[in-house]
Design an enzyme around this catalytic site. Sequence first.
Site, PDB file in Angstrom:
ATOM      1  N   HIS A  89      14.348 -45.557 -22.878  1.00 44.09           N
ATOM      2  CA  HIS A  89      14.355 -46.784 -22.066  1.00 44.09           C
ATOM      3  C   HIS A  89      13.773 -46.516 -20.676  1.00 44.09           C
ATOM      4  CE1 HIS A  89      18.010 -47.610 -24.702  1.00 44.09           C
ATOM      5  NE2 HIS A  89      17.293 -48.701 -24.897  1.00 44.09           N
ATOM      6  N   LEU A 105      21.464 -46.755 -21.961  1.00 44.69           N
ATOM      7  CA  LEU A 105      20.084 -46.333 -21.703  1.00 44.69           C
ATOM      8  C   LEU A 105      19.912 -44.831 -21.892  1.00 44.69           C
ATOM      9  CD1 LEU A 105      19.403 -48.490 -18.521  1.00 44.69           C
ATOM     10  CD2 LEU A 105      19.038 -49.078 -20.926  1.00 44.69           C
TER      11      LEU A 105
END
Length: 286
Positions: free
Chosen positions: A37, A33
Amino acid sequence: MQTVESLVDLRNTVHTWKQAGQSVALVPTMGNLHEGHLRLVDFAHTRADRVMVSIFVNPLQFGQGEDFDRYPRTGEEDARQLVSRQADLLYLPTVDVMYPRDAGQMTRVSVPGLSGRYCGQSRPGHFDGVATVVCKLLNQAQPDIAVFGEKDYQQLMIIQRLVADLDIPVKIAGVPTVREADGLAMSSRNGYLDQAEREQAPALYQTLQQLASDCSNEPPNFRALEKEGANLLEQAGFRTDYVAICRKQDLEPATDRDHDLVILCAAYLGKTRLIDNINVTVDQHA
Ligand code: PAF
């Protein structure tokens, strides 16, 4: 944040939330991530009472010779980041949970037309893999809303189409691309770039910006601009996969009757394939 691996645990938690009258958002990811994100998670909080994030590196969407094996898996750091953005639940299905049947026997979801062009042409089967896993995730989690990044614009369109065609009762939301200070779209694959490539990489978005401004030229010649974009990328050290000036609503090649456009592109720096896109609104042509 609760972490679940099984479908039963996922369903139980979602059921409890829904019984309490809470709305639920899903942010599907493949992990590793980054801020892009995390903005999806932030956005999801503005649209639902509960936010769940799935992390699943989906083998079905990687072609032979692609980066499935080396795709970065950074589970612990991902979980820490999700806690810092107040995600309520992390869903980590295994391959067996997601695909209990042999590849040859498995039901698949395919969105014809849209899936065959642009990224789908260079990565045959990729969007069938995406459509299948997203369809499964939506059925597994049954969220009220699912949130995706606009960096993968073609993917977003395919997901919207499949949800409409299969009558899946979920709202699909797109969130604008998050960029580094130099304009490079955030992507897990940026981590593959060496220092020299990282310095070249912003030229991808710069090229899109140049093309976006050229779209207002009179008379517009979108096919010539696509070629010009490919040349600009080659000059900046990329190997161009495609540059496509499309109608925003259905990704058909744009004509001079169209005004709401998106320019999609994919290009390689060394072995790393980067994608990006830019929206363009052109005034009424003369
Ligand atoms: O965009 C991604 O990360 C993936 O394609 C998705 C939507 C999570 C499906 O595996």
